[in-house]
Write a protein that holds these residues in place. Structure first.
Motif, PDB file in Angstrom:
ATOM      1  N   UNK A   1       0.809  -1.224   0.000  1.00 53.61           N
ATOM      2  CA  UNK A   1       0.000   0.000   0.000  1.00 53.61           C
ATOM      3  C   UNK A   1       0.841   1.272   0.000  1.00 53.61           C
ATOM      4  N   UNK A   2       2.162   1.141  -0.161  1.00 59.58           N
ATOM      5  CA  UNK A   2       3.050   2.294  -0.073  1.00 59.58           C
ATOM      6  C   UNK A   2       2.720   3.403  -1.053  1.00 59.58           C
ATOM      7  N   UNK A   3       2.396   3.033  -2.296  1.00 54.65           N
ATOM      8  CA  UNK A   3       2.083   4.052  -3.298  1.00 54.65           C
ATOM      9  C   UNK A   3       0.811   4.820  -2.932  1.00 54.65           C
ATOM     10  N   UNK A   4      -0.158   4.113  -2.392  1.00 53.14           N
ATOM     11  CA  UNK A   4      -1.404   4.775  -1.968  1.00 53.14           C
ATOM     12  C   UNK A   4      -1.129   5.773  -0.846  1.00 53.14           C
ATOM     13  N   UNK A   5      -0.352   5.346   0.151  1.00 48.55           N
ATOM     14  CA  UNK A   5      -0.021   6.253   1.258  1.00 48.55           C
ATOM     15  C   UNK A   5       0.757   7.449   0.741  1.00 48.55           C
ATOM     16  N   UNK A   6       1.710   7.186  -0.159  1.00 52.58           N
ATOM     17  CA  UNK A   6       2.551   8.267  -0.703  1.00 52.58           C
ATOM     18  C   UNK A   6       1.697   9.324  -1.397  1.00 52.58           C
ATOM     19  N   UNK A   7       0.757   8.899  -2.222  1.00 50.62           N
ATOM     20  CA  UNK A   7      -0.091   9.851  -2.949  1.00 50.62           C
ATOM     21  C   UNK A   7      -0.929  10.679  -1.985  1.00 50.62           C
ATOM     22  N   UNK A   8      -1.515  10.047  -0.981  1.00 55.36           N
ATOM     23  CA  UNK A   8      -2.329  10.791  -0.020  1.00 55.36           C
ATOM     24  C   UNK A   8      -1.472  11.719   0.838  1.00 55.36           C
ATOM     25  N   UNK A   9      -0.255  11.293   1.190  1.00 60.36           N
ATOM     26  CA  UNK A   9       0.613  12.142   2.005  1.00 60.36           C
ATOM     27  C   UNK A   9       1.073  13.369   1.229  1.00 60.36           C
ATOM     28  N   UNK A  10       1.490  13.167  -0.015  1.00 60.91           N
ATOM     29  CA  UNK A  10       1.896  14.315  -0.844  1.00 60.91           C
ATOM     30  C   UNK A  10       0.713  15.245  -1.066  1.00 60.91           C
ATOM     31  N   UNK A  11      -0.464  14.680  -1.277  1.00 66.95           N
ATOM     32  CA  UNK A  11      -1.672  15.491  -1.426  1.00 66.95           C
ATOM     33  C   UNK A  11      -1.939  16.296  -0.153  1.00 66.95           C
ATOM     34  N   UNK A  12      -1.730  15.681   1.012  1.00 68.26           N
ATOM     35  CA  UNK A  12      -1.932  16.377   2.290  1.00 68.26           C
ATOM     36  C   UNK A  12      -0.950  17.522   2.458  1.00 68.26           C
ATOM     37  N   UNK A  13       0.318  17.284   2.143  1.00 66.89           N
ATOM     38  CA  UNK A  13       1.339  18.329   2.301  1.00 66.89           C
ATOM     39  C   UNK A  13       1.066  19.509   1.369  1.00 66.89           C
ATOM     40  N   UNK A  14       0.794  19.213   0.111  1.00 66.98           N
ATOM     41  CA  UNK A  14       0.583  20.299  -0.865  1.00 66.98           C
ATOM     42  C   UNK A  14      -0.702  21.081  -0.558  1.00 66.98           C
ATOM     43  N   UNK A  15      -1.761  20.389  -0.188  1.00 67.50           N
ATOM     44  CA  UNK A  15      -3.003  21.101   0.124  1.00 67.50           C
ATOM     45  C   UNK A  15      -2.890  21.893   1.429  1.00 67.50           C
ATOM     46  N   UNK A  16      -2.078  21.400   2.380  1.00 65.73           N
ATOM     47  CA  UNK A  16      -1.850  22.166   3.607  1.00 65.73           C
ATOM     48  C   UNK A  16      -1.142  23.477   3.305  1.00 65.73           C
ATOM     49  N   UNK A  17      -0.135  23.425   2.438  1.00 68.54           N
ATOM     50  CA  UNK A  17       0.533  24.663   2.030  1.00 68.54           C
ATOM     51  C   UNK A  17      -0.427  25.576   1.282  1.00 68.54           C
TER      52      UNK A  17
ATOM     53  N   UNK B   1      -8.760  18.647   6.675  1.00 69.79           N
ATOM     54  CA  UNK B   1      -7.755  17.620   6.953  1.00 69.79           C
ATOM     55  C   UNK B   1      -8.412  16.338   7.444  1.00 69.79           C
ATOM     56  N   UNK B   2      -9.432  16.450   8.264  1.00 67.21           N
ATOM     57  CA  UNK B   2     -10.145  15.251   8.731  1.00 67.21           C
ATOM     58  C   UNK B   2     -10.814  14.524   7.563  1.00 67.21           C
ATOM     59  N   UNK B   3     -11.425  15.274   6.670  1.00 67.77           N
ATOM     60  CA  UNK B   3     -12.091  14.662   5.507  1.00 67.77           C
ATOM     61  C   UNK B   3     -11.076  13.944   4.618  1.00 67.77           C
ATOM     62  N   UNK B   4      -9.891  14.533   4.492  1.00 67.32           N
ATOM     63  CA  UNK B   4      -8.845  13.906   3.689  1.00 67.32           C
ATOM     64  C   UNK B   4      -8.422  12.573   4.290  1.00 67.32           C
ATOM     65  N   UNK B   5      -8.335  12.528   5.614  1.00 68.50           N
ATOM     66  CA  UNK B   5      -7.950  11.276   6.270  1.00 68.50           C
ATOM     67  C   UNK B   5      -9.068  10.231   6.163  1.00 68.50           C
ATOM     68  N   UNK B   6     -10.312  10.667   6.295  1.00 67.50           N
ATOM     69  CA  UNK B   6     -11.446   9.746   6.134  1.00 67.50           C
ATOM     70  C   UNK B   6     -11.452   9.166   4.725  1.00 67.50           C
ATOM     71  N   UNK B   7     -11.142   9.993   3.738  1.00 69.41           N
ATOM     72  CA  UNK B   7     -11.056   9.515   2.358  1.00 69.41           C
ATOM     73  C   UNK B   7      -9.962   8.463   2.212  1.00 69.41           C
ATOM     74  N   UNK B   8      -8.830   8.680   2.888  1.00 66.39           N
ATOM     75  CA  UNK B   8      -7.741   7.698   2.866  1.00 66.39           C
ATOM     76  C   UNK B   8      -8.191   6.384   3.496  1.00 66.39           C
ATOM     77  N   UNK B   9      -8.892   6.459   4.631  1.00 64.94           N
ATOM     78  CA  UNK B   9      -9.380   5.237   5.279  1.00 64.94           C
ATOM     79  C   UNK B   9     -10.366   4.491   4.383  1.00 64.94           C
ATOM     80  N   UNK B  10     -11.266   5.226   3.744  1.00 69.43           N
ATOM     81  CA  UNK B  10     -12.252   4.584   2.864  1.00 69.43           C
ATOM     82  C   UNK B  10     -11.556   3.897   1.697  1.00 69.43           C
ATOM     83  N   UNK B  11     -10.589   4.578   1.102  1.00 70.43           N
ATOM     84  CA  UNK B  11      -9.891   3.997  -0.047  1.00 70.43           C
ATOM     85  C   UNK B  11      -9.053   2.785   0.373  1.00 70.43           C
TER      86      UNK B  11
END
Length: 610
Positions: free
Chosen positions: A543-559, A577-587
């Protein structure tokens, strides 16, 4: 591959090579009648558990023989999990954070830097220790580090933004998020480069954090230089002839100076929560602040009860019994029925922590000093800490629990007993001694060790519960285990935000993620515990690629939202940020149940040639 289809039970349980290589989590793949013997025979069951061998407890002590009973025992494990969570909550809120505020004040660093260096590193240390422990031996370190960073930024960062508004240190937030992104991309690059040795890769990764700290320190020094320069310029302009252009320059410099001084400032403030109803507004609207936290007069709190005419041991025993009382009388009087039930339920944990952890808080009268209790803690706390650590490493199990080891801890009494006698003879009951702040070191060490033990036990419990409900270890490690590991961070950062330390909390969110990523991955490269058939260190997969995409998305959207809101934390940012994490859990859950395909390269469905 060992063939076990034709083995009888005796040969299977006595086949040493098989038992040495099988994971303890595989115990639950056997029939119920074999699980007790397997839990006792498999060495890995002693290796990944800590104080309690939950597998022996389940299948030998409770003698689970069906799925329903197994699920009922999981409910019991859930209560045990809540017990460890209670230790984390009380230890961090009541002991750990007040001590870190004192450390920041003594080191004379600003609020954001205190979050990055002190709170972030201290909160990440237990997770680092758990990552080095056997319970994580089958997990992929880079996957876990990215999942941890994603969880902390989304959950803890979202909570900090949601709880109350604050002005961010704009350039510092951007710099640290870019450092985190740099670390992620560098590790991915090093994983793909095969001709560099793992030791060199580890050194390259570990070098990032000292550079990161140096840049943070240089930034503080430059900021203080700029403040001094602006003060001199403002003083000169105030004594210069007035004009429209002159007044505009003076006003601009004063505004700039106020901004720098606000970022530079750190104070011990009253732990008084904001009023719940600030104005009539919706749930997602950032509330206005109606009351401000007042600065605490540290010296007045220290000397308020001091009188040279008092005896040195005035109210010695009454103060001691009041200090170890697990139920605060005032809090009991003001609480309702439900709150009183919660207070009673927390009594065992509260009493244990009050007895073992020195309490140092500049907000309290006498800074929390209790002469008799603190002298006892000089002896008792090191003894207990050494005993716990020795027991963890000895791994001498009797049935389902670890046997307490005191071989080394008894030697600590040779140092601590004379020291306690000296402190008792020298100190007074009505004022803390000048060295009272030194107790902070013992407080921080104790809480970190307790957090390490609790995190280890909670991680093992979550893994067992996941296997019982047929969830894969990889899925559990990036979801439930990541959330469990981030619980301590969530508690501490939420507490800081509630009491007016938003900058410190958000600095710890980002700075702790950088520390966690660099140190965990760097040490894994250096130690080379998990290698593939080609001798390459295995850090990334599944699942590394999935985590990587969501993490990069989190960093860029936070900025992005930091710029959009002009670096003012808002509730909507926390909800985002909470919605983004919920989306990650659902996926991730959809991938686990094979409803969708992940972002990894290897397909799950292979075409069949006709």
């Amino acid at each position: 591959m060992i063939s076990i289809k034709n083995m009888d039970t005796y040969s299977l349980l006595n086949y040493s090579d098989y038992l040495e290589n099988v994971s303890c989590l595989a115990v639950m793949n056997f029939h119920f009648s074999y699980r007790c013997e397997m839990a006792k025979k498999i060495e890995n069951c002693r290796y990944i558990t800590n104080f309690f061998n939950y597998f022996v407890l389940m299948y030998c002590t409770f003698k689970i023989d069906n799925k329903i009973t197994e699920i009922v025992v999981m409910l019991l494990f859930g209560l045990i999990y809540c017990f460890f969570l209670c230790i984390l909550y009380l230890g961090i809120n009541h002991y750990f954070l007040p001590t870190l505020k004192i450390a920041a004040l003594r080191l004379r660093i600003n609020e954001y830097m205190a979050g990055v260096v002190l709170v972030g590193v201290a909160n990440s240390t237990p997770d680092l220790l758990v990552n080095l422990s056997p319970v994580r031996q089958e997990s992929l370190t880079f996957n876990i580090a990215m999942a941890s960073a994603l969880t902390i930024i989304c959950l803890s960062g979202g909570a900090v933004c949601f709880i109350r508004p604050f002005r961010m240190n704009g350039h510092s937030i951007f710099r640290d998020l870019l450092f985190l992104l740099l670390t992620i991309e560098l590790v991915r690059l090093l994983i793909n480069i095969k001709h560099i040795t793992a030791l060199v890769k580890g050194i390259l990764v570990l070098t990032i954090y000292p550079i990161y700290l140096l840049i943070n320190v240089a930034d503080i020094l430059l900021q203080r230089f700029t403040i001094n320069k602006l003060r001199k310029e403002i003083e000169i302009l105030r004594h210069s002839p007035s004009s429209q252009q002159h007044d505009l320059r003076l006003a601009d410099k004063i505004i700039l100076l106020n901004g720098f001084e606000e970022d530079e400032d750190i104070q011990i403030r009253e732990s008084k929560l904001l009023r719940q109803k600030t104005f009539q507004a919706g749930f997602f609207v950032t509330p206005k602040q109606l009351s401000r936290h007042k600065e605490v007069d540290v010296e007045a709190n220290r000397t308020i009860l001091h009188n040279k005419a008092n005896p040195k041991n005035l109210f010695l025993f009454s103060e001691f019994f009041r200090s170890i009382n697990p139920i605060d009388p005032e809090q009991w009087y003001l609480s309702g029925k439900c709150a009183r039930i919660a207070l009673v339920a927390k009594v065992p944990v509260t009493f244990m922590l009050q007895l073992l952890i020195p309490f140092v808080d500049f907000q309290k009268v006498k800074h929390g000093w209790s002469k008799l209790l603190n002298c006892i803690q000089i002896v008792l706390t090191p003894f207990v800490l050494v005993t716990l650590v020795e027991t963890m490493f000895a791994r001498n199990y009797f049935n389902w629990h670890n046997i307490i080891q005191v071989n080394f801890s008894v030697w600590s009494l040779m140092v601590t007993l004379p020291l306690a006698i000296i402190v008792f003879w020298h100190s007074r009951t009505d004022i803390p001694p000048w060295y009272h702040s030194v107790y902070s070191l013992l407080t921080i060490s104790t809480v970190i060790i307790f957090c390490w033990i609790c995190a280890w036990e909670m991680d093992a419990l979550i893994s067992i519960i996941g296997i019982v409900f047929n969830l894969s270890p990889s899925y559990m490690s990036i979801t439930f285990n990541a959330v469990s590991a981030a619980t301590a961070d969530f508690i501490s950062y939420g507490h800081l935000a509630q009491h007016g330390y938003g900058k410190m909390a958000f600095g710890a969110v980002v700075g702790g993620s950088v520390f966690n990523m660099v140190v965990n991955v760097g040490i894994e490269f250096v130690m080379q515990k998990k290698v593939d058939s080609h001798g390459q260190v295995v850090l990334f997969g599944g699942e590394g690629e999935t985590i990587y995409i969501f993490l990069v998305l989190t960093i860029t959207t936070t900025m992005w939202w930091c710029l959009t809101f002009n670096f003012l934390a808002r509730r909507s940012a926390g909800v985002f940020l909470w919605c983004l994490f919920i989306l990650f859990l659902i996926y991730s859950t959809a991938i686990e149940f094979e409803w969708v395909h992940g972002f990894e390269d290897n397909p799950h469905i292979h075409p069949v040639a006709e």
